[in-house]
Design a protein around this motif. Structure first.
Motif, short mmCIF file in Angstrom:
data_model
loop_
_atom_site.label_atom_id
_atom_site.label_comp_id
_atom_site.label_asym_id
_atom_site.label_seq_id
_atom_site.Cartn_x
_atom_site.Cartn_y
_atom_site.Cartn_z
N TYR A 21 9.63 -8.51 -22.66
CA TYR A 21 9.65 -7.03 -23.56
C TYR A 21 9.91 -5.84 -22.47
CZ TYR A 21 8.57 -3.38 -26.78
OH TYR A 21 8.33 -2.51 -27.79
N ASP A 22 9.18 -5.54 -21.64
CA ASP A 22 9.44 -4.58 -20.61
C ASP A 22 10.66 -4.55 -20.01
OD1 ASP A 22 7.38 -2.78 -21.89
OD2 ASP A 22 5.91 -3.82 -20.43
N TYR A 24 13.67 -5.88 -20.83
CA TYR A 24 14.77 -5.33 -21.65
C TYR A 24 14.44 -4.07 -22.52
CZ TYR A 24 16.43 -10.23 -20.54
OH TYR A 24 16.94 -11.03 -19.76
N LEU A 25 13.33 -3.56 -22.90
CA LEU A 25 13.29 -2.30 -23.39
C LEU A 25 12.64 -1.39 -22.72
CD1 LEU A 25 13.50 -1.40 -26.36
CD2 LEU A 25 11.09 -1.97 -26.77
N ARG A 26 13.48 -0.43 -22.26
CA ARG A 26 12.83 0.76 -21.50
C ARG A 26 12.93 2.03 -22.37
NH1 ARG A 26 10.38 -0.97 -17.50
NH2 ARG A 26 11.54 -2.55 -16.22
N PHE A 27 12.09 2.13 -23.28
CA PHE A 27 11.93 3.33 -24.17
C PHE A 27 10.99 4.42 -23.71
CE2 PHE A 27 10.40 5.40 -28.19
CZ PHE A 27 11.40 5.80 -28.60
#
Length: 52
Positions: A21-22, A24-27
């Protein structure tokens, strides 16, 4: 975990991909909000979803 008969049986099994998750997703759009909220208190803040 989905059980037979649950509406989630066709959903993605999050446990299988949670470790990715982290990566690929850097929100970060919500950081200003949370930083502002943390500045309102007098004391320590515990970030429960942090990696570090």
């Amino acid at each position: 975990m989905a059980r037979k008969g649950d509406f989630m049986t066709s959903a993605l099994d999050y446990e299988q991909i949670a470790h990715l998750y982290d990566s690929y997703l850097r929100f970060t759009d919500d950081l200003p909000f949370f930083l502002q909220e943390c500045q309102k208190i007098d004391g320590s803040v515990l970030e429960l979803m942090c990696l570090y």
